[in-house]
Design a protein around this motif. Structure first.
Motif, mmCIF file in Angstrom:
data_model
loop_
_atom_site.group_PDB
_atom_site.id
_atom_site.type_symbol
_atom_site.label_atom_id
_atom_site.label_comp_id
_atom_site.label_asym_id
_atom_site.label_seq_id
_atom_site.Cartn_x
_atom_site.Cartn_y
_atom_site.Cartn_z
ATOM 1 N N LYS A 209 59.508 34.360 7.447
ATOM 2 C CA LYS A 209 59.477 34.290 5.994
ATOM 3 C C LYS A 209 58.310 33.417 5.560
ATOM 4 N N ASP A 210 57.977 33.486 4.291
ATOM 5 C CA ASP A 210 56.919 32.659 3.703
ATOM 6 C C ASP A 210 55.617 32.779 4.491
ATOM 7 N N ILE A 211 55.223 34.020 4.810
ATOM 8 C CA ILE A 211 53.997 34.234 5.571
ATOM 9 C C ILE A 211 52.788 34.066 4.649
ATOM 10 N N SER A 212 51.838 33.222 5.048
ATOM 11 C CA SER A 212 50.627 33.019 4.256
ATOM 12 C C SER A 212 49.422 32.961 5.180
ATOM 13 N N SER A 213 48.254 33.288 4.658
ATOM 14 C CA SER A 213 47.045 33.321 5.480
ATOM 15 C C SER A 213 45.953 32.476 4.836
ATOM 16 N N TYR A 214 44.978 32.082 5.676
ATOM 17 C CA TYR A 214 43.864 31.266 5.219
ATOM 18 C C TYR A 214 42.553 31.956 5.568
ATOM 19 N N GLN A 215 41.453 31.460 5.010
ATOM 20 C CA GLN A 215 40.175 32.131 5.167
ATOM 21 C C GLN A 215 39.721 32.214 6.621
ATOM 22 N N ASP A 216 40.090 31.252 7.432
ATOM 23 C CA ASP A 216 39.667 31.284 8.830
ATOM 24 C C ASP A 216 40.549 32.197 9.686
ATOM 25 N N GLY A 217 41.481 32.916 9.048
ATOM 26 C CA GLY A 217 42.345 33.839 9.770
ATOM 27 C C GLY A 217 43.664 33.251 10.217
ATOM 28 N N THR A 218 43.858 31.954 10.010
ATOM 29 C CA THR A 218 45.116 31.323 10.403
ATOM 30 C C THR A 218 46.265 31.844 9.551
ATOM 31 N N ILE A 219 47.383 32.117 10.208
ATOM 32 C CA ILE A 219 48.599 32.566 9.529
ATOM 33 C C ILE A 219 49.669 31.505 9.732
ATOM 34 N N ILE A 220 50.312 31.112 8.660
ATOM 35 C CA ILE A 220 51.411 30.150 8.729
ATOM 36 C C ILE A 220 52.678 30.849 8.257
ATOM 37 N N PHE A 221 53.754 30.668 9.000
ATOM 38 C CA PHE A 221 55.012 31.303 8.613
ATOM 39 C C PHE A 221 56.192 30.433 9.023
ATOM 40 N N ASN A 222 57.312 30.720 8.395
ATOM 41 C CA ASN A 222 58.538 29.958 8.583
ATOM 42 C C ASN A 222 59.521 30.784 9.405
ATOM 43 N N LEU A 223 60.124 30.169 10.406
ATOM 44 C CA LEU A 223 61.152 30.828 11.205
ATOM 45 C C LEU A 223 62.527 30.441 10.673
ATOM 46 N N ASP B 20 63.691 28.860 8.255
ATOM 47 C CA ASP B 20 63.854 27.451 7.856
ATOM 48 C C ASP B 20 64.143 26.529 9.027
ATOM 49 N N LEU B 21 63.804 26.942 10.236
ATOM 50 C CA LEU B 21 64.003 26.102 11.413
ATOM 51 C C LEU B 21 62.732 25.351 11.789
ATOM 52 N N VAL B 22 61.603 26.024 11.746
ATOM 53 C CA VAL B 22 60.328 25.410 12.127
ATOM 54 C C VAL B 22 59.194 26.231 11.533
ATOM 55 N N LEU B 23 58.084 25.560 11.293
ATOM 56 C CA LEU B 23 56.893 26.222 10.787
ATOM 57 C C LEU B 23 55.956 26.514 11.959
ATOM 58 N N TYR B 24 55.442 27.739 12.010
ATOM 59 C CA TYR B 24 54.489 28.125 13.057
ATOM 60 C C TYR B 24 53.141 28.435 12.418
ATOM 61 N N ALA B 25 52.081 28.213 13.182
ATOM 62 C CA ALA B 25 50.738 28.602 12.768
ATOM 63 C C ALA B 25 50.095 29.394 13.892
ATOM 64 N N LEU B 26 49.489 30.530 13.561
ATOM 65 C CA LEU B 26 48.776 31.364 14.517
ATOM 66 C C LEU B 26 47.328 31.494 14.076
ATOM 67 N N THR B 27 46.409 31.206 14.982
ATOM 68 C CA THR B 27 44.986 31.343 14.688
ATOM 69 C C THR B 27 44.343 32.289 15.698
ATOM 70 N N PRO B 28 43.849 33.454 15.249
ATOM 71 C CA PRO B 28 43.154 34.361 16.176
ATOM 72 C C PRO B 28 41.889 33.695 16.727
ATOM 73 N N GLU B 29 41.621 33.937 18.023
ATOM 74 C CA GLU B 29 40.475 33.285 18.667
ATOM 75 C C GLU B 29 39.964 34.149 19.815
ATOM 76 N N GLU B 30 39.013 35.035 19.550
ATOM 77 C CA GLU B 30 38.340 35.838 20.569
ATOM 78 C C GLU B 30 39.329 36.515 21.533
ATOM 79 N N GLY B 31 40.143 37.387 20.994
ATOM 80 C CA GLY B 31 41.074 38.134 21.829
ATOM 81 C C GLY B 31 42.339 37.388 22.182
ATOM 82 N N ARG B 32 42.447 36.154 21.754
ATOM 83 C CA ARG B 32 43.662 35.365 21.968
ATOM 84 C C ARG B 32 44.147 34.839 20.625
ATOM 85 N N VAL B 33 45.292 34.195 20.644
ATOM 86 C CA VAL B 33 45.734 33.462 19.458
ATOM 87 C C VAL B 33 46.149 32.067 19.891
ATOM 88 N N VAL B 34 45.970 31.115 18.990
ATOM 89 C CA VAL B 34 46.424 29.751 19.231
ATOM 90 C C VAL B 34 47.694 29.543 18.429
#
Length: 266
Positions: free
Chosen positions: A51-65, A67-81
């Motif tokens: 839920k509450d999925i949002s994105s930023y200019q650098d491609g990072t995606i932040i989302f809520n699991l 209401d348990l924890v917030l995750y951030a995913l950043t694409p990086e040359e064929g991988r994600v952080v």
């Protein structure tokens, strides 16, 4: 944005795709699965909606699991952080720099398949997570009902056969168990109950078809499913109503499905 971007959807691991003992993540459009490594808790896994999925200019995606924890995913040359900061459960007014500094992140490698050790049932729930059925059921209504039916209708003949019903029961049961584990912790008795009843799911499918296959075709159509629900609960007669019912069912309650089905196979 209510959907994870396509580039971060799929199967990922912090280890090696060729090492079946690694831990794995499955990110779908609006839900995810987590499978610990063999060295951790091999029977545990978790399933959560996003839920509450949002994105930023650098491609990072932040989302809520849930209401348990917030995750951030950043694409990086064929991988994600992947990052998960401590004690942050809201995307409102998130300081992204502080978010990143609180966690060094884990680099995930994209994989083509889940490890063989997990077996077919876990591949089946992954197929649900990676489909759009879960996403469409967030709003309920007829799109949810039609999407779920289409997902379960593997051969595309507009009817559900016994094997397709059994597959659906396995998927919903395991997803519910995974949600229970993620939100309330692992319960050995619930897990064992699910494993014990799963071999009877094809019989449940045959039983449902025998009871509600009104045209004698050997399968259940969407209209036959709706007719039965309408007969049992007059307020539920259409695809829209069935979809709303699916939306209202708590995910963790799906894990109790085996107990609800015992009367059909005894």
């Amino acid at each position: 944005m209510n959907v994870l971007p396509a580039e971060v959807q799929g199967i990922w691991t912090a280890g090696s795709c060729n090492d079946d003992s690694s831990g794995f993540f499955v990110f779908g459009p609006s839900s995810m699965l987590g499978f610990p490594s063999v060295s951790d808790q091999p029977r545990e896994f978790w399933a959560l909606s996003l839920k509450d999925i949002s994105s930023y200019q650098d491609g990072t995606i932040i989302f809520n699991l849930e209401d348990l924890v917030l995750y951030a995913l950043t694409p990086e040359e064929g991988r994600v952080v992947l990052r998960w900061p401590d004690q942050v459960t809201s995307t409102d007014e998130v300081d992204k720099e502080a978010l990143f500094s609180s966690s060094p992140g884990t680099r995930l490698e994209h994989c083509q398949r889940l490890p063989l050790r997990l077996g077919i049932p876990y591949a089946e729930i992954s197929s649900l997570v990676l489909s759009d059925a879960f996403l469409k059921c967030q709003d309920g209504g007829e799109p949810c009902a039609l999407s779920l039916f289409g997902f379960l209708d593997v051969d595309g003949n507009s009817e559900l056969r016994s094997a397709e019903i059994a597959r659906g029961l396995r998927i919903f049961t395991l997803f519910g168990l995974g949600n229970q584990i993620a939100t309330t912790g692992y319960d050995d008795s619930s897990f064992n109950a699910a494993l014990a009843i799963m071999p009877s799911f094809p019989l449940v499918g045959y039983t449902l078809i025998a009871q509600f296959d009104y045209d004698g075709s050997g399968g259940l159509s969407m209209s036959e499913i709706g007719t039965d629900i309408g007969a049992a609960v007059p307020a539920l007669k259409t695809g829209s109503d069935i979809g709303s019912l699916a939306k209202s069912l708590p995910l963790k309650d799906l894990g109790n499905l085996p107990l609800l089905l015992k009367s059909l196979v005894q």
